[in-house]
Design an enzyme around this catalytic site. Structure first.
Site, PDB file in Angstrom:
ATOM      1  N   LYS A  13       0.631  -1.275  -0.197  1.00 58.13           N
ATOM      2  CA  LYS A  13       0.187   0.098   0.069  1.00 58.13           C
ATOM      3  C   LYS A  13       0.902   1.248  -0.058  1.00 58.13           C
ATOM      4  O   LYS A  13       0.290   2.587  -0.282  1.00 58.13           O
ATOM      5  CB  LYS A  13      -0.800   0.135   1.265  1.00 58.13           C
ATOM      6  CG  LYS A  13      -2.237  -0.868   1.246  1.00 58.13           C
ATOM      7  CD  LYS A  13      -2.843  -0.720   2.290  1.00 58.13           C
ATOM      8  CE  LYS A  13      -2.421  -1.637   3.715  1.00 58.13           C
ATOM      9  NZ  LYS A  13      -2.618  -2.811   3.506  1.00 58.13           N
TER      10      LYS A  13
ATOM     11  N   ALA B  97      -8.180  -6.958  -0.602  1.00 55.38           N
ATOM     12  CA  ALA B  97      -7.723  -8.171  -1.229  1.00 55.38           C
ATOM     13  C   ALA B  97      -8.367  -8.177  -2.631  1.00 55.38           C
ATOM     14  O   ALA B  97      -8.382  -7.258  -3.402  1.00 55.38           O
ATOM     15  CB  ALA B  97      -8.063  -9.281  -0.108  1.00 55.38           C
TER      16      ALA B  97
ATOM     17  N   GLY C  69      -6.585 -12.659   3.619  1.00 56.82           N
ATOM     18  CA  GLY C  69      -6.309 -14.005   3.446  1.00 56.82           C
ATOM     19  C   GLY C  69      -5.642 -14.313   2.363  1.00 56.82           C
ATOM     20  O   GLY C  69      -5.661 -13.434   1.379  1.00 56.82           O
TER      21      GLY C  69
ATOM     22  N   VAL D   2      -6.594  -2.646  -1.449  1.00 56.05           N
ATOM     23  CA  VAL D   2      -7.672  -2.697  -0.800  1.00 56.05           C
ATOM     24  C   VAL D   2      -8.584  -3.647  -0.789  1.00 56.05           C
ATOM     25  O   VAL D   2      -9.023  -4.020  -2.189  1.00 56.05           O
ATOM     26  CB  VAL D   2      -8.431  -1.402  -1.242  1.00 56.05           C
ATOM     27  CG1 VAL D   2      -9.810  -0.921  -0.505  1.00 56.05           C
ATOM     28  CG2 VAL D   2      -7.727  -0.156  -1.338  1.00 56.05           C
TER      29      VAL D   2
ATOM     30  N   GLU E  54      -1.433  -7.887  12.514  1.00 58.40           N
ATOM     31  CA  GLU E  54       0.168  -7.725  12.457  1.00 58.40           C
ATOM     32  C   GLU E  54       0.735  -8.110  13.685  1.00 58.40           C
ATOM     33  O   GLU E  54       0.258  -8.339  14.805  1.00 58.40           O
ATOM     34  CB  GLU E  54       0.392  -6.275  12.085  1.00 58.40           C
ATOM     35  CG  GLU E  54      -0.529  -5.628  11.086  1.00 58.40           C
ATOM     36  CD  GLU E  54       0.285  -6.065   9.528  1.00 58.40           C
ATOM     37  OE1 GLU E  54       1.463  -6.231   9.649  1.00 58.40           O
ATOM     38  OE2 GLU E  54      -0.552  -6.036   8.763  1.00 58.40           O
TER      39      GLU E  54
ATOM     40  N   LYS F 149      -5.983   2.708   3.077  1.00 57.80           N
ATOM     41  CA  LYS F 149      -6.844   2.048   2.267  1.00 57.80           C
ATOM     42  C   LYS F 149      -7.825   3.227   1.689  1.00 57.80           C
ATOM     43  O   LYS F 149      -8.232   3.017   0.515  1.00 57.80           O
ATOM     44  CB  LYS F 149      -7.536   0.969   2.876  1.00 57.80           C
ATOM     45  CG  LYS F 149      -6.675  -0.299   2.904  1.00 57.80           C
ATOM     46  CD  LYS F 149      -7.282  -1.483   3.573  1.00 57.80           C
ATOM     47  CE  LYS F 149      -6.614  -2.831   3.695  1.00 57.80           C
ATOM     48  NZ  LYS F 149      -6.765  -3.482   4.666  1.00 57.80           N
TER      49      LYS F 149
END
Ligand code: ADP
Ligand code: ASP
Ligand code: MG
Length: 782
Positions: free
Chosen positions: A540, A572, A762, A570, A628, A643
Site C-alpha cells: 500500500k 484483497a 487471506g 484494498v 500484524e 486504504k
C-alpha cells in the site's frame, strides 16, 4: 576524442519547426567534433525524382511546375528559419542553383545523380546555417569530398583519410547523406534511403563510438507502427535481423546500413526526433539480444527469374535503379523482387536472361527465429485464406518467409497478421518481490495461470526477491520448482544490482509484482519505471505516498506507456476498483464510500459480544495470525486510513494521508511503549472498548470500526477513519466477522447504495486478486 554520428532523416526535417527541433536535439546531444548526417527535407528526393522523370519524358510543363514546387518549399524553410538579413544570401544561392538546373534541362544536359544530390545539399546548408545562428560553430560538408567510389566500390582508405582531414576541427559538421563521388568526380548516390548508410560509413571511417539514426518513430517495431497501433517497440534488435529487415526493403534502415559496422564496436541506435527523451532501439551484435518476430510489407513488386546471375550483379542492378532488390534462390533458380516501376530498366539490363514470373505483386515477409518459421508460415497462410487474399508465390528461408499476394496488405489485414504471428509470441518477464504467505500462494497459483495465458502471452518468471536475497534467471525459472531453485541459488543483492539485472532483461514487457509490505521497496518504483517495468502492488505504500511523489510516479508511468495496478491493496481480491472505475467510466458520480476495510478490525468488532473482554479477542486474533505481529498496527487505524486514501485517489481526488481524520481503536496512552507494557495495561483497552460499546447499545446500535469518505455538494471532501455506532440490522452491523464491506453511494445508486462485501484478507483471495491484476495487465498489453 571519440565522436558520435547523428543522422536525421527526411522525416525529421519536414518543416521549419522540425529543423528547430533537430537543432535542439543537437544542442542537447552533441559535442564539438561530432558529425551530423542529413537527408533531404521531407519528401524532397521524391519531388526531385519526379522532376527527373518529367525531364526524361520531355514534359516541360510538368518540369517547370515541379521546379517551382521545389523552390517554394526551400524558400518557405528559409523564410521561416532565418531573420531577413540572412534569408537573402541563402535564397539567392538557391535561385542560382535552380536556374542552373533549368538551363541544363534546356540544353538536355541534366544528369540524375547531381540533380537528386541537391536535396541533401540544401538540408546540410540550412541546418548548418541554423546552428551557426544559435552560436554553435558548424560547417556543412558535401559528402562528395569524403566518399569516393571506383567501379561501384567505395575506396575505403582514401575515404578514411579524407574524413580525418576534412572533419578534424573543433566544430560540428553537417554532412550530406545519400551522395558520393566516383573517381572521376561525378556524383553517385548510395540508393534511396541511403543516408543511413552514409552515417554508418562515416562512423566507421572516423572510428566513432556511436551512430544514432533519428527518425519519426521511436525505434524498430515488430511491424510498421504507422499501420498497426499495437506494434511492439523492441528495445534491442540484433544486427542480423535488422539487416534482414533492411534487405527485405523495410524503410527503417537502409539495406547497407549495417555493413560498415561489421567487426566494429560502434553502437547503433534508432530513435525519434519527435520524442527525443524516449529510449530508442539499440541494434546490437549477435548474441546480445534474443531474436524477435517482425512482419514487414512490400510495395508493388514484380517477380523476375534470372538465368545465372553473376556475382555483384544484384548490387549493380540496385545501384542502377537506386533501390534495394531482394534476391533469393529457390529450387536452384535465382529470383529477384524488383519494384514494378523499375522492372523495365532491370529487364533491359539483363536482356535475354530474365523472365517476369509475376507482376504487380504486393505482400509481406515474416522475420522470426529459425524454428518459428514453419509454424508461422502455416498460421500466415490460414489468415490469408480467412481474409480471401490470394497468394501467388511464397518463399521460405531459414529466418524469414515471404508471401507475394495479388492484393495490397492493408492495415486491417496487417493488424490481424501481426496479432496472430507476433503478439502470440509476446513475452512478459515477471519479477516477484515478497515470498511470504501471499507470495507463496501466488507462486503456487502461477503454474495454472501461466498455462491459461499461454495462448496470448508467454509469462516468464525471471526473478524472485526477498528483502535480502534474490534468484535471477533471465530465461525464466521453472515455476514448479521455484522452492528448490531458491534453496540452491538465492544470493544477496543490492538495489543497484537488481536494477542492473532488470535493465539487461531482453523482453518486450516486464512487470514487478510487489507482494512485500516494505516502504523501502515501494520507493524503488520510479527506478523500475525508468527500466520500463509495469507495476502490480499489493503493497500500500506507493499508493498512499505523498501526493507529489505519487503524481510524479503516475506521470512517469504514463509517459512510458506503463501500467500500474494495485487492486489487492484494498479489500484483497474484492472487485472494488473495477466497480469504481466502471461507475465513473459510465458517467456515474461517486458521492460516498463507507465501510469496513480491515479484516482484522472487522473480526474484532463483529466478534465482540460483551462476554469476553476486548483484549482477549485481540490476543485470540493475534494467535490465529489475523493481526500484524504487533496488533496495535491494526488498532491504530493507520492501515484503514491508507486504504481509504487509495480509494479516494481512485476517484481522482487529490488527498494526502493526513487529510483523512484518524481515530484509533485504543486509548492514545497505549499506542507507545513495548508490547509487554501494553499487555500489562490491557484493562485500559477493555474499559475503552466496553464504554463505547455500551453507549452504542443504549442507542440501539452496535460498535464498528469504519472508514467514510464523502464529497459534499460543493465538491469538498470529508474523510474519516474511526469508531462508529451503526444501526443494528444494517449491512455494516451484520458483517460476517473478518469480512470487508464497501457501501458505495452514487448518483445512480442513491437511495439504495451498491454494496460489495466478502473476505477482504487471506492469502488465497489476495493471491487471486494479484492474478486478476496480472491478467488485466496482459489484456491491456495485447
Ligand atoms: P527517415 O526519413 O527518417 O529516413 P523513413 O521514412 O525512411 O525515415 O523510415 C521511417 C519509417 O519506417 C517510419 O515512419 C515507419 O512508418 C516505417 N517503418 C516500417 N516498418 C517499420 C518498423 N518495423 N519499425 C519502425 N518503423 C517502420
Ligand atoms: N533523401 C534520400 C531518399 O529519400 C536518402 C535518404 O532519405 O536516406 O531516399
Ligand atoms: Mg530513411
Amino acid at each position: 576524442m571519440t565522436k558520435a554520428v547523428h543522422k536525421f532523416g527526411g522525416s525529421s526535417l519536414s518543416s521549419a519547426a522540425r529543423y528547430q527541433a533537430v537543432a535542439n536535439i543537437i544542442i542537447g546531444h552533441c559535442q564539438s567534433g561530432d558529425c551530423i548526417v542529413v537527408s533531404a527535407a521531407g519528401k524532397t528526393t521524391n519531388t526531385l525524382v519526379a522532376l527527373w522523370q518529367s525531364y526524361q519524358q520531355q514534359d516541360e510543363r510538368a518540369f517547370s511546375d515541379i521546379l517551382l514546387q521545389v523552390e517554394n518549399h526551400q524558400l518557405q524553410l528559409i523564410s521561416e528559419l532565418f531573420p531577413a538579413a540572412q534569408q537573402t544570401p541563402l535564397a539567392s544561392e538557391l535561385r542560382d542553383e535552380l536556374s542552373s538546373i533549368a538551363r541544363q534541362a534546356q540544353l538536355r544536359q541534366l544528369q540524375e545523380a547531381p540533380l537528386l544530390a541537391f536535396g541533401e545539399i540544401w538540408s546540410a546548408r540550412l541546418l548548418a546555417a541554423l546552428l551557426n545562428t544559435l552560436n554553435i560553430t558548424t560547417q556543412d560538408v558535401d559528402a562528395r569530398t569524403l566518399f569516393t567510389q571506383h567501379q561501384g566500390q567505395l575506396m575505403h582508405s582514401l575515404n578514411r583519410s579524407a574524413c580525418h582531414q576534412t572533419l578534424a576541427q573543433d566544430k560540428i559538421y553537417v554532412v550530406t547523406g545519400f551522395i558520393a563521388a566516383d573517381s572521376e568526380g561525378n556524383t553517385v548516390t548510395l540508393g534511396r534511403n541511403g543516408s543511413d548508410y552514409s552515417a554508418t560509413l562515416l562512423a566507421s571511417y572516423l572510428d566513432a563510438a556511436s551512430v544514432s539514426i533519428w527518425t519519426d518513430t521511436p525505434g524498430v517495431f515488430s511491424t510498421d507502427p504507422r499501420k498497426v497501433g499495437n506494434a511492439i517497440k523492441y528495445s534491442k534488435v540484433c544486427r542480423a535481423q535488422a539487416n534482414l529487415l533492411a534487405r527485405l526493403g523495410n524503410p527503417v534502415l537502409h539495406a547497407k546500413t549495417l555493413s560498415p559496422l561489421k567487426e566494429t564496436a560502434i553502437k547503433l541506435q534508432v530513435r525519434s526526433s519527435f520524442e527525443p527523451d524516449v529510449q530508442g532501439t539499440e541494434v546490437v551484435k549477435q548474441g546480445y539480444s534474443k531474436e524477435k518476430r517482425f512482419v514487414t510489407t512490400f510495395g508493388e513488386l514484380d517477380l523476375l527469374r534470372v538465368d545465372t546471375l553473376a556475382s555483384g550483379e544484384v548490387g549493380a542492378l540496385s545501384q542502377l535503379i537506386q533501390h534495394g532488390i531482394h534476391h533469393f534462390n529457390q529450387n536452384g533458380e535465382d529470383y529477384l523482387l524488383v519494384p514494378s516501376e523499375f522492372t523495365h530498366q532491370v529487364v533491359l539490363r539483363l536482356s535475354g536472361r530474365v523472365t517476369i514470373v509475376e507482376s504487380h505483386l504486393r505482400g509481406f515477409a515474416v522475420v522470426a527465429p529459425g524454428p518459428d518459421i514453419a509454424p508461422l508460415v502455416r498460421q500466415a497462410q490460414a489468415v490469408l485464406d480467412e481474409q480471401a487474399v490470394v497468394v501467388r508465390f511464397t518463399h521460405s528461408a531459414t529466418e524469414y518467409a515471404l508471401f507475394l499476394t495479388d492484393q495490397a496488405i492493408d492495415s486491417d489485414v496487417l493488424a490481424i497478421l501481426h496479432d496472430k504471428l507476433v503478439n502470440k509470441g509476446r513475452e512478459l518477464a515477471v519479477i516477484i518481490a515478497g515470498l511470504g504467505n501471499v507470495g507463496e500462494v501466488f507462486l503456487n497459483q502461477c503454474q495454472q495461470q501461466i498455462a491459461r495465458l499461454q495462448s496470448q502471452f508467454d509469462l516468464k518468471l525471471v526473478a524472485l526477491l526477498r528483502s535480502q536475497e534474490m534468484v535471477f534467471c533471465p530465461s525464466g525459472l521453472n515455476v514448479t520448482q521455484w522452492q528448490q531453485q531458491w534453496q540452491s541459488e538465492a544470493q544477496s543483492y543490492s538495489h543497484t544490482e537488481l536494477l542492473d539485472r532488470i535493465s539487461e532483461l531482453d523482453y518486450e514487457h516486464k512487470v514487478v509484482i510487489d507482494i512485500t509490505a516494505s516502504e523501502a521497496f515501494s520507493q524503488l518504483y520510479p527506478d523500475f519505471a525508468a527500466h520500463d517495468c509495469h507495476l502490480i502492488s499489493a503493497n500500500k505504500y506507493a499508493g498512499t505516498a505523498a501526493h507529489d511523489w505519487y503524481q510524479a510516479l503516475r506521470t512517469q508511468l504514463q509517459e512510458r506507456n506503463l501500467l500500474w495496478r494495485y487492486n489487492t491493496s484494498v479489500g484483497a481480491g474484492l472487485p472494488v476498483n473495477f466497480a469504481l472505475a466502471d461507475l465513473q467510466n459510465s458517467g456515474d458520480k461517486v458521492v460516498r464510500i463507507e465501510g469496513v476495510f480491515s479484516g482484522t478490525l472487522s473480526w474484532l468488532c463483529s466478534s465482540f459480544d460483551g462476554e469476553r473482554p476486548f483484549s482477549e479477542l485481540v490476543l485470540a486474533a493475534q494467535d490465529m495470525g489475523y493481526t500484524e505481529p504487533d496488533p496495535r498496527e491494526d488498532l491504530s487505524g493507520r492501515d484503514m486510513q491508507r486504504k481509504l486514501l487509495i480509494l479516494a485517489r481512485e476517484l481522482g481526488l487529490q488527498l494526502e494521508l493526513d487529510d483523512i481524520e484518524l481515530e484509533a481503536l485504543m486509548p492514545a496512552s497505549l499506542a507507545q511503549g513495548s508490547w509487554e507494557s501494553f499487555l500489562a495495561r490491557k484493562d485500559e483497552l477493555d474499559a475503552f472498548y466496553q464504554q463505547r460499546a455500551e453507549a452504542a447499545e443504549a442507542q440501539g446500535k452496535v460498535l464498528r470500526y469504519t472508514g467514510a469518505l464523502e464529497i459534499d455538494a460543493a465538491g469538498k471532501v470529508h474523510a474519516k477513519v474511526g469508531i462508529a455506532q451503526v444501526a443494528q440490522g444494517s449491512a455494516i452491523a451484520n458483517l460476517t466477522p473478518g469480512d470487508n464491506i464497501f457501501v458505495i453511494t452514487t448518483g445512480w445508486y442513491e437511495q439504495n447504495p451498491l454494496v460489495i462485501q466478502g473476505p477482504g484478507a487471506g492469502k488465497e483471495v489476495t493471491a487471486a486478486g494479484i492474478h486478476s491484476d496480472l491478467y488485466w495487465l496482459t489484456q491491456q498489453l495485447r
